[in-house]
Enzyme design. Structure first.
Site, PDB file in Angstrom:
ATOM      1  N   TYR A  93      -4.746 -14.609   2.892  1.00  0.00           N
ATOM      2  CA  TYR A  93      -5.229 -15.781   2.148  1.00  0.00           C
ATOM      3  C   TYR A  93      -5.316 -17.026   3.031  1.00  0.00           C
ATOM      4  CZ  TYR A  93      -5.235 -13.300  -2.266  1.00  0.00           C
ATOM      5  OH  TYR A  93      -5.535 -12.437  -3.265  1.00  0.00           O
ATOM      6  N   GLU A 192      11.396  11.799  -2.056  1.00  0.00           N
ATOM      7  CA  GLU A 192      10.085  11.169  -2.264  1.00  0.00           C
ATOM      8  C   GLU A 192       9.995  10.349  -3.549  1.00  0.00           C
ATOM      9  OE1 GLU A 192       6.688  13.813  -2.144  1.00  0.00           O
ATOM     10  OE2 GLU A 192       5.357  12.287  -2.944  1.00  0.00           O
ATOM     11  N   ASP A 244       7.719  16.420  -2.913  1.00  0.00           N
ATOM     12  CA  ASP A 244       6.869  17.281  -3.737  1.00  0.00           C
ATOM     13  C   ASP A 244       6.234  18.330  -2.841  1.00  0.00           C
ATOM     14  OD1 ASP A 244       7.297  15.769  -6.014  1.00  0.00           O
ATOM     15  OD2 ASP A 244       5.436  14.602  -5.823  1.00  0.00           O
TER      16      ASP A 244
END
Lengths: 360, 618
Positions: A93, A192, A244
């Site tokens: 910004y 995870e 996973d």
């Protein structure tokens, strides 16, 4: 003038001098792509290879890049002088006021910040830039000291002094911010997903197995990886990564163990090559008959890309990726709940840890 | 005699036939029927104005009379109609057709407006209202007109004499059932496309909501009039010859051939008749069918001069230019190609001209098919695009080399473009009586393609120029903004004076850069300021020629003398132009053009080109 400022000036000086000598300013940096990462045989982590990219002022793009780099240097030096730091988003910004050097997308400014690290061999923290999000949390019997806003080091035990959410890892975990005091834990389990982290906390896995639980929160933030690295180096704690079973989780493990492509210039600081994968594998899905989902087209693309990724060129990974492609299935770590809430802590993890020689 | 023949033998069947088969004339759906009424009336108005050399003014008004009934009024400033002819013009099918003469005209051969009146009558039971005044008449006549199907004649149910201040003109009001819609195949679109090729027309359209849309006249010059010609033997069929013979039954056949056809001299007639073995002195009316057939067959075996081609009235470059600007400027196109007007070709004894205009860029959508606007004899063809020779020609061309997307190089291309294709001729082969598509004749398709290629080539030139310009702007940004800022910023970081950049810049670009800024000063005046900067490593001297693509400049050329390295020179000039001025073509002389960005090498025929531009623009 500080050492950090001098390093930045050196870069500005290089550009200044080429103009003064009537040459075309240019910046060289290693090409930051999958094709240009190589295994460092000494440290066993993946780093950038020898392919260079040159950004030179012969083209408009190149000249703008150089101008943006100069603006960034000027901005960082300004922050030094008032002892402030800025998030990457804030920097994006702030560039609104940089005229022709304005960034057109956040992705561009993030890339430039990383490039500047690569060029100057300074860490992002040294450039007073920090990520939007903090690292994730850890829980377990480890004592640290963190410097608070008043500048005092405060002692915290990450099991006894924190709630169920654990200790929140700050964006910087360098020694001037975090000191590692001591631990009784035997290993670290990096997890995870938040759901699984909470399951292990509720089941008291950290105490029964005398370990530290660290929540990776998906693709781990730099500070999470850096803390893992320090814990591994300073306490000699082995690291196990529990994820996973899908292509994206394989990449989470790869970035913890081997280093990420985008941050290969600091793999030395971040990667733990001895980290072991104990996440859901394609074989687990079949052996445990876990509830699974079909691979999407994107999953398949990602798996095929991994087959070409130099980091995955081991027998284990080639076989697991092939098996997953063949079976067409993926599964979440929480699918282990099919066998009850305690299955993961009573059976799965002890089995897996035993198989890789951990958890003793 | 001619009229009698039709009325005796065919009238009844024609009227009744139409009643049963109105789709053949285009009145097949409620929406299209309203469209046909407007189209027939407007086509007639424009034909009449053109024939009498009047700058046309047309007012079209749609009003809702009830749920599905509309009152449609088309008023023009045309020559007006003789009161004795009104019943025939509006009430008799096939009236006014001149089969023995051919002419490029919009309207159908005496069918169109009668069909419109007839359609109104059978759907609402109401007669049409016609108001007309000729300049030579003192009063205005108002009629209510219907059609007697059995006798194929106009029935005047009421006639009034009015005193108005109308100088001349005709207005027709028809009540008809139908459906009013706006959109692609609509009355408004038809009028918009009509305005695009008739910039001499002042057109107003008021829709059912009472909203008026105006297409102003932008050219005060009348179009070239089309001249009626006799048919050419090539392309004549047995029936055509029989028809001509029926008008001159008592004359010897040699005379009939000479009087009834163009390009048939005494000598040619004798040759035709000797090939067909017919006695030139034989009375035409007595010839048996076999002889008539034999004569028609020998037409093609005889060498006959091609028909004259000056009888046509193409739109011409200026008309297309003005018309397209008038209708499409609201889309702010970035490019209008110079319109292409081909030389006449002859197909089956009939002359024909193909014209193409092209509009590109602006607010036109880049992701859609190009907009194809088809015309035949200045009439927009809104229906049956798929079956038309024009569509086929566009689809068969590979547009990918011209910067447009086209799947596998065939089919309508995609891109921000409007293509205007006009075909005019004395006898255009249509696919059906309603004249909505041009038959896919290979010779015509090839001729359209030739014209399209010329337009596309100018589009490619434009795109290349645009690319070069964007490259020039990029280079300018690089050397005039970014590199100086790199110097300033690196100086600031180090707390030193910014280093000199001229040597670096010479290494980066090594060119002379010419850039212009255009500022609109008044309705027709544009102030152009140009900067020339020498970024090469030597002193440069050269001449810049100023060539405005439209309008005129008050400066032809400027000499740049000994421009130092990194030196800059500015100059200004004023352009006077009726159309929006977007960019100047600069040409350089006296310097190797590879060292120049923003200008081209001076073409060898530059002076000649200038003259031709001037002629064209006037």
């Amino acid at each position: 003038m500080s050492e950090k400022s001098e390093k930045l000036d050196l870069l500005a000086r290089k550009i200044y001098d080429s103009l003064e000598n009537g040459e075309v300013p240019a910046l060289d940096l290693p090409t930051r792509t999958r094709e240009n990462i190589v295994l460092d045989t000494l440290s066993l982590v993946w780093k950038y290879g020898s392919t260079k990219t040159t950004r030179s002022a012969t083209s408009l793009d190149g000249a703008e890049y150089i101008l943006k780099t100069l603006y960034l240097i000027d901005f960082i030096k300004e922050m030094y002088s008032v002892s402030k730091t800025s998030t990457l988003r804030e920097m994006y910004y702030i560039s609104e006021g940089w005229g022709h050097a304005k960034f057109h997308a956040q992705e561009e400014s993030n890339m430039l910040a990383e490039d500047l690290e690569v060029i100057t061999t300074m860490l992002r923290e040294e450039l007073s830039l920090r990520p939007e999000e903090n690292g994730a949390s850890i829980i377990g019997d480890i004592t640290i000291e963190e410097k608070n806003r008043k500048g005092d080091f405060k002692k915290i035990n990450c099991r006894d002094d924190v709630g169920d959410g654990g200790y929140n890892i700050p964006y910087s975990v360098e020694t001037d911010k975090i000191r590692l005091i001591g631990t009784n834990a035997k290993f670290i389990l990096a997890i995870e997903t938040g759901g699984m982290f909470d399951r292990l906390v509720e089941n008291g896995f950290d105490e029964s197995f005398n370990c530290i639980l660290l929540h990776l929160k998906g693709q781990p933030a730099r500070s999470s990886r850096r803390l893992l690295k320090r814990l591994n180096e300073e306490f000699k704690l082995p690291i196990y990564v529990f994820t996973d079973g899908d292509p994206w989780s394989f990449r989470i493990y790869a970035s913890v163990a081997y280093g990420a492509i985008k941050t290969a210039h600091i793999s030395n600081y971040l990667a733990v090559p001895s980290a072991e994968f104990i996440g859901i594998t394609a074989s687990d899905i079949l052996n445990y008959e876990l509830p699974s989902d079909k691979l999407t087209d994107k999953d398949i693309q990602a798996l095929n890309a991994e087959l070409k990724d130099p980091r995955f060129q081991t027998e284990f990974w080639k076989q697991e990726i092939d098996t997953m492609l063949m079976s067409g299935k993926k599964a979440e770590q929480q699918s282990l709940a099919k066998y009850g809430l305690d299955f993961v802590t009573d059976t799965y993890l002890p089995d897996k840890l035993g198989a890789v020689g951990g958890g003793r | 005699m001619n009229k009698d023949l039709i009325s005796k033998n065919k009238e009844i069947s024609i009227s009744e036939f139409f009643n049963k088969n109105r789709h053949i004339l285009g009145f097949e759906s409620p929406q299209k029927s309203l469209f046909m009424i407007v189209k027939e009336a407007v086509d007639n108005s424009l034909d009449a104005c053109e024939e009498y050399s009047i700058l046309p003014q047309v007012d079209v008004k749609m009003e809702k009379a009830s749920q599905d009934e509309f009152k449609i009024t088309i008023a023009d400033n045309g020559p007006g109609i003789d009161r004795k002819e009104v019943a025939n013009v509006f009430g008799k099918l096939l009236y006014g057709s001149r089969f023995h003469q051919l002419r490029q005209s919009r309207g159908q051969q005496g069918i169109g407006i009668t069909a419109a009146v007839f359609y109104g009558q059978i759907t609402t039971g109401k007669h049409a209202l016609v108001v007309t005044k000729r300049e030579q008449d003192d009063v205005t006549y108002q009629f209510e007109i219907g059609i007697d199907v059995k006798t194929n004649s106009g029935v005047i149910s009421r006639e009034d004499v009015l005193v108005t201040d109308l100088k001349h003109g005709t207005s027709v009001t028809i009540w008809a059932k139908g459906k009013y819609q706006e959109g692609r195949q609509s009355i408004l679109e038809y009028l918009r496309e009509t305005a695009a090729v008739n910039p001499d027309m002042e057109l107003r359209f008021t829709n059912t909501e009472g909203k008026t849309i105006r297409f102003p006249r932008t050219i005060e010059e009348l179009p070239k009039r089309s001249i009626p010609i006799k048919p050419h033997p090539h392309g004549t069929e047995v029936g055509d010859l029989q028809f001509i013979i029926s008008e001159f039954r008592e004359d010897p056949i040699s005379k009939v051939l000479q009087n009834g056809f163009s390009r048939v001299s005494n000598k040619v007639a004798e040759e035709i008749l000797s090939i067909s073995g017919v006695d030139p002195e034989e009375k035409a009316g007595d010839l048996p069918l076999k002889d008539v057939k034999s004569i028609v067959e020998s037409f093609t075996k005889t060498k006959i001069m091609p028909p004259q081609t000056d009888c046509l009235s193409p739109l011409g470059i200026e008309y297309m230019r003005r018309g397209l600007r008038n209708v499409y400027e609201e889309l702010k196109p970035s490019f209008y190609s110079k319109p292409v007007v081909r030389n006449p070709i002859v197909y089956k004894g009939n002359p024909m001209i193909v014209e193409v205009g092209l509009v590109y860029g602006g607010e036109l959508s880049p992701d859609e098919n190009v907009r194809l606007v088809r015309y035949a004899n200045k009439v927009p063809l809104l229906y049956q695009q798929g079956g038309c020779a024009i569509t086929k020609a566009v689809s068969e061309m590979d547009w990918r080399g011209f910067g447009l997307d086209q799947r596998s190089g065939a089919g309508l291309p995609f891109g921000p473009m409007i293509l205007l294709v006009h075909i005019c001729g004395t006898k255009i082969p249509y696919t059906s009586e309603s004249k909505e598509a041009i038959a896919q004749v290979p010779e015509i398709i090839e001729e359209i393609k030739q014209a399209l290629r010329l337009s596309a080539r100018s589009l490619r030139t434009f795109m290349r120029k645009r690319e070069r310009r964007s490259k020039a702007n990029e280079k300018y940004r690089l050397v005039a903004q970014i590199i100086p800022e790199i110097s300033t910023k690196s100086g600031k970081i180090l707390g030193r004076d910014p280093p000199d950049t001229s040597k670096t810049i010479s290494k980066v670009v090594n060119v002379v850069l010419i850039r212009e800024k255009i500022e609109k000063k008044s309705e027709r005046e544009y102030l152009v300021s140009a900067d020339v900067t020498n970024y090469t490593s030597e002193k440069r001297s050269f001449t810049i020629h100023i060539s405005p693509p439209n309008g005129t400049s008050d400066l032809d050329k400027i000499s740049i003398d000994s421009l130092e390295q990194a030196g800059s020179k500015s100059f200004t000039f004023t352009i006077t132009s009726d159309s929006p001025y977007k960019e100047t073509d600069f040409y350089v002389e006296g310097i190797d053009p590879v060292y120049v960005i923003g200008a081209e090498a001076l073409p060898p025929d530059y002076q000649m080109k200038e003259i031709s531009y001037e002629v064209e623009d006037q």
